[in-house]
Motif scaffolding. Structure first.
Motif, short mmCIF file in Angstrom:
data_model
loop_
_atom_site.label_atom_id
_atom_site.label_comp_id
_atom_site.label_asym_id
_atom_site.label_seq_id
_atom_site.Cartn_x
_atom_site.Cartn_y
_atom_site.Cartn_z
N MET A 1 0.82 -1.18 0.00
CA MET A 1 0.00 0.00 0.00
C MET A 1 0.87 1.25 0.00
N ARG A 2 2.03 1.20 0.65
CA ARG A 2 2.92 2.36 0.68
C ARG A 2 3.44 2.69 -0.72
N GLY A 3 3.62 1.66 -1.56
CA GLY A 3 4.06 1.90 -2.93
C GLY A 3 3.04 2.70 -3.72
N VAL A 4 1.77 2.36 -3.53
CA VAL A 4 0.69 3.11 -4.18
C VAL A 4 0.73 4.55 -3.69
N LEU A 5 0.91 4.71 -2.39
CA LEU A 5 0.93 6.04 -1.79
C LEU A 5 2.04 6.89 -2.37
N SER A 6 3.25 6.37 -2.44
CA SER A 6 4.37 7.17 -2.93
C SER A 6 4.23 7.47 -4.42
N GLY A 7 3.58 6.61 -5.15
CA GLY A 7 3.43 6.81 -6.58
C GLY A 7 2.42 7.85 -6.99
N VAL A 8 1.56 8.25 -6.08
CA VAL A 8 0.50 9.18 -6.45
C VAL A 8 0.56 10.51 -5.72
N VAL A 9 1.58 10.76 -4.96
CA VAL A 9 1.68 12.02 -4.22
C VAL A 9 1.67 13.22 -5.17
N ALA A 10 2.40 13.16 -6.26
CA ALA A 10 2.46 14.28 -7.20
C ALA A 10 1.08 14.55 -7.80
N ALA A 11 0.36 13.51 -8.14
CA ALA A 11 -0.97 13.69 -8.71
C ALA A 11 -1.92 14.32 -7.70
N SER A 12 -1.81 13.94 -6.44
CA SER A 12 -2.70 14.51 -5.44
C SER A 12 -2.36 15.97 -5.17
N LEU A 13 -1.09 16.33 -5.26
CA LEU A 13 -0.72 17.74 -5.10
C LEU A 13 -1.29 18.55 -6.25
N SER A 95 -6.09 10.44 -6.86
CA SER A 95 -6.09 11.12 -5.57
C SER A 95 -7.08 10.46 -4.60
N LEU A 96 -8.21 10.00 -5.11
CA LEU A 96 -9.19 9.31 -4.29
C LEU A 96 -8.59 8.04 -3.69
N ALA A 97 -7.94 7.24 -4.51
CA ALA A 97 -7.30 6.02 -4.01
C ALA A 97 -6.20 6.35 -3.01
N ASN A 98 -5.46 7.40 -3.28
CA ASN A 98 -4.41 7.85 -2.37
C ASN A 98 -5.00 8.26 -1.02
N THR A 99 -6.05 9.04 -1.04
CA THR A 99 -6.70 9.49 0.19
C THR A 99 -7.20 8.32 1.00
N GLN A 100 -7.83 7.36 0.35
CA GLN A 100 -8.36 6.20 1.05
C GLN A 100 -7.25 5.27 1.53
N ILE A 105 -3.78 3.23 6.03
CA ILE A 105 -2.48 3.13 6.69
C ILE A 105 -2.58 3.63 8.13
N LYS A 106 -3.32 4.70 8.34
CA LYS A 106 -3.49 5.24 9.70
C LYS A 106 -4.17 4.24 10.63
N GLY A 108 -3.94 0.99 10.37
CA GLY A 108 -3.08 -0.16 10.58
C GLY A 108 -3.84 -1.47 10.44
N THR A 109 -3.64 -2.37 11.40
CA THR A 109 -4.26 -3.70 11.32
C THR A 109 -5.78 -3.65 11.49
N LEU A 110 -6.31 -2.58 12.02
CA LEU A 110 -7.76 -2.43 12.15
C LEU A 110 -8.45 -2.21 10.80
N PHE A 111 -7.69 -1.75 9.81
CA PHE A 111 -8.29 -1.41 8.52
C PHE A 111 -9.05 -2.59 7.94
N CYS A 112 -8.41 -3.73 7.81
CA CYS A 112 -9.08 -4.88 7.21
C CYS A 112 -10.26 -5.36 8.05
N LYS A 113 -10.09 -5.36 9.36
CA LYS A 113 -11.19 -5.79 10.23
C LYS A 113 -12.42 -4.92 10.03
N GLN A 114 -12.21 -3.63 9.84
CA GLN A 114 -13.33 -2.70 9.67
C GLN A 114 -13.85 -2.64 8.24
#
Length: 166
Positions: A1-13, A95-100, A105-106, A108-114
């Motif tokens: 997931m961090r790879g997706v995040l780093s790849g889209v920072v420029a687009a979200s800016l 940017s939507l995928a990046n935001t979500q 990531i925030k 953490g392990t609760l993400f999948c459970k929720q």
């Protein structure tokens, strides 16, 4: 997931700079943004929680409506940005995928459970229920604040106003 995040920072800016110039969304376009939020949340969940088959089930079951909502989203971006519409649409989806993803990531392990339970809810919709109604009843992280157009109502002309025009 961090790879997706780093790849889209420029687009979200870039999207943050452009979003200030956006048009208001007509009610069908607002529904399309709601569905885009749901679809993206399910995609991020599918990838992060390794439940891709559930995402495929969702897309297959609701494909006609998802395509209709995508057309409304394309319409909004075309109307709002003209020739840059497709590029702005692509920037929004990224940017939507990046935001979500960031929200996931925030958590953490609760993400999948929720988040996996969202598949249970949407796939349990009764026959004839719409994804847009389902999405409208929930809030999904969005990279923009969408303003919904208000339709101006025409006031009937009074006889006094009519006679003043002549």
């Amino acid at each position: 997931m961090r790879g997706v995040l780093s790849g889209v920072v420029a687009a979200s800016l870039l999207w943050g700079q452009i979003a200030n110039a956006q048009s208001c969304a007509r009610p069908p376009e607002k529904a399309a943004f709601d569905v885009a939020g749901l679809k993206s949340q399910l995609m991020v969940t599918a990838l992060a929680c390794d439940v891709r088959e559930r995402y495929n089930d969702f897309v297959l079951r609701f494909q006609p409506e998802l395509m209709q909502q995508e057309r409304a989203l394309v319409s909004y971006f075309g109307r709002s940005f003209g020739r840059r519409g497709q590029q702005e649409h692509d920037n929004y989806i990224t940017s939507l995928a990046n935001t979500q993803s960031e929200a996931g990531i925030k958590l953490g392990t609760l993400f999948c459970k929720q988040s996996v339970s969202l598949f249970d809810a949407v796939l349990a919709l009764p026959q004839g229920a719409t994804v847009s109604s389902f999405a409208a009843d929930r809030e999904f992280d969005q990279p923009i604040t969408l303003v919904v157009c208000t339709t101006p109502t025409k006031q009937p002309m009074t006889r006094t106003a009519q006679s003043q025009q002549h």
